[in-house]
Structure formats: structure tokens, C-alpha cells
Motif scaffolding. Structure first.
Motif, short mmCIF file in Angstrom:
data_model
loop_
_atom_site.label_atom_id
_atom_site.label_comp_id
_atom_site.label_asym_id
_atom_site.label_seq_id
_atom_site.Cartn_x
_atom_site.Cartn_y
_atom_site.Cartn_z
N THR A 52 0.85 -1.20 0.00
CA THR A 52 0.00 0.00 0.00
C THR A 52 0.88 1.25 0.00
O THR A 52 1.93 1.25 0.65
N PRO A 53 0.47 2.28 -0.71
CA PRO A 53 1.22 3.54 -0.67
C PRO A 53 0.78 4.45 0.48
O PRO A 53 1.34 5.53 0.67
N ASP A 54 -0.21 4.02 1.27
CA ASP A 54 -0.78 4.83 2.34
C ASP A 54 0.13 4.82 3.57
O ASP A 54 0.23 3.81 4.27
N ALA A 55 0.77 5.95 3.84
CA ALA A 55 1.70 6.05 4.96
C ALA A 55 1.02 5.76 6.30
O ALA A 55 1.62 5.14 7.19
N GLY A 56 -0.22 6.18 6.45
CA GLY A 56 -0.95 5.92 7.69
C GLY A 56 -1.18 4.44 7.92
O GLY A 56 -1.06 3.95 9.05
N GLU A 57 -1.49 3.73 6.86
CA GLU A 57 -1.68 2.28 6.96
C GLU A 57 -0.35 1.58 7.26
O GLU A 57 -0.28 0.70 8.11
N LEU A 58 0.70 1.99 6.58
CA LEU A 58 2.03 1.41 6.83
C LEU A 58 2.48 1.67 8.26
O LEU A 58 3.06 0.79 8.90
N ALA A 59 2.21 2.87 8.77
CA ALA A 59 2.66 3.25 10.11
C ALA A 59 2.09 2.35 11.20
O ALA A 59 2.69 2.20 12.25
N LYS A 60 0.96 1.72 10.94
CA LYS A 60 0.36 0.80 11.92
C LYS A 60 1.23 -0.41 12.18
O LYS A 60 1.03 -1.13 13.16
N HIS A 61 2.21 -0.65 11.30
CA HIS A 61 3.05 -1.85 11.41
C HIS A 61 4.50 -1.52 11.73
O HIS A 61 5.36 -2.40 11.70
N HIS B 218 10.26 4.14 2.95
CA HIS B 218 9.17 3.79 3.85
C HIS B 218 9.63 3.70 5.31
O HIS B 218 8.85 3.99 6.21
N ALA B 219 10.89 3.31 5.53
CA ALA B 219 11.36 3.11 6.90
C ALA B 219 11.33 4.41 7.71
O ALA B 219 10.67 4.47 8.75
N PRO B 220 12.02 5.47 7.28
CA PRO B 220 11.89 6.70 8.07
C PRO B 220 10.48 7.29 8.00
O PRO B 220 10.02 7.91 8.96
N LEU B 221 9.77 7.07 6.90
CA LEU B 221 8.43 7.61 6.75
C LEU B 221 7.46 7.07 7.79
O LEU B 221 6.67 7.81 8.36
N VAL B 222 7.52 5.76 8.08
CA VAL B 222 6.57 5.21 9.07
C VAL B 222 6.88 5.73 10.47
O VAL B 222 5.97 5.89 11.27
N LEU B 223 8.15 6.01 10.74
CA LEU B 223 8.50 6.57 12.05
C LEU B 223 8.03 8.02 12.15
O LEU B 223 7.47 8.44 13.17
#
Length: 162
Positions: A28-37, A70-75
Motif C-alpha cells: 500500500t502507498p498509504d503512509a498511515g496504513e504502513l505506520a500501523k506496522h 518507507h522506513a523513516p516515513l513510518v516513524l
């Protein structure tokens, strides 16, 4: 941003991008969804416990592995205020700055700060205050142009302002 204050999540050496955001969620490209993990393979309770301004303190080579942003983005999406490590993988370091995620290298801080400590980071001076232990540590502050990128929220917003 002049400073940030929060509680600490401590991790060890070689925390790779697949631990920060497991590849199985990259559909998924959704940062909010990725951040949940974020961090779930190393710390399953991280996303439930992290609060805006909380910080990650880690060992050597934080963010090694793949080159994905994605790694720094989810943080950042989880509102982590700063990542302090003994060292960062080169591509993670650059990706963090590109998205406006504050990061500092400070071996002394990483050796002395413990999980759950409350700290305050002063970005203009590089001083890291450990409120819990009544200690301070000196990191190298960013040069003004890099701090400008972080303050703008990343490279693209910074360039748009120029």
C-alpha cells in the motif's frame, strides 16, 4: 523546530529497514496504513505505546538494509520526534533528511540513555538532555541548510519555499 521532548524506545545494533517496516506490508502507498506496522517485528507494542515527540535511541548501523523511504516515513508518520543512534546506514540517513525526519548521531547518549527515559533534544545546539538521569550529551547539530530541510518537512517542501 528548536527542540523536541519525549520518552525513549531503545533498540540495539543493525536495526534494518525490514524490521522498521516489514516488507510484507509494502503493498500500500498509504503512509498511515504502513505506520500501523512500524517496528512490529522487534517491538509489537511500539505503535500502541508511541506518543508524539517520543524518540528512538539505537546502536550502530540503524536503518541498514533496503533503500526504501518507507522506513523513516513510518516513524515520522508515528510522530517520532527524533532518532538518535551511534550510526546510521547511509541511505537511511539521506532518506530521513529527504522526508524531514530529525536524526542525530551520538555514541555517548546511546550508551547511557535507557528505555523509558525522558529526554529533550535541542536541534540548534545538538544537546541531548536526559531529564530522567539529569545528564546531557553532545551530538553534532545539523548545518543550517540541512536543519532548514528538516524544519520545512523534507527536501521537496524546502525546495518549494526556495
Amino acid at each position: 523546530m528548536e527542540s523536541v521532548r519525549g520518552n525513549v524506545f531503545c533498540y540495539g545494533d543493525n536495526v534494518d529497514t525490514d524490521v522498521i517496516i516489514p516488507a510484507r506490508y509494502l503493498n500500500t502507498p498509504d503512509a498511515g496504513e504502513l505506520a500501523k506496522h512500524a517496528m512490529e517485528d522487534i517491538d509489537p507494542s511500539f505503535v500502541k505505546k508511541v506518543r508524539p515527540g517520543d524518540m528512538i535511541v539505537a546502536g550502530w548501523n540503524f536503518g541498514c538494509g533496503s533503500s526504501r523511504e518507507h522506513a523513516p516515513l513510518v516513524l515520522k508518520t508515528n510522530k517520532v520526534g527524533c532518532i538518535i543512534a551511534k550510526s546510521f546506514a547511509r541511505i537511511f540517513y539521506r532518506n530521513a533528511i529527504n522526508i524531514g525526519m530529525p536524526i542525530l548521531e551520538c555514541e555517548e547518549a546511546c550508551n547511557k540513555i535507557e528505555d523509558g527515559d525522558e529526554i529533550e533534544v535541542h536541534f540548534d545546539t545538538g544537546v541531548i538532555e536526559n531529564i530522567t538521569r539529569k545528564e546531557s550529551y553532545q551530538a553534532q547539530p545539523f548545518p543550517p541548510f540541512i536543519q532548514g530541510i528538516i524544519d520545512a518537512g523534507g527536501l521537496m517542501p524546502y525546495l518549494r519555499k526556495q
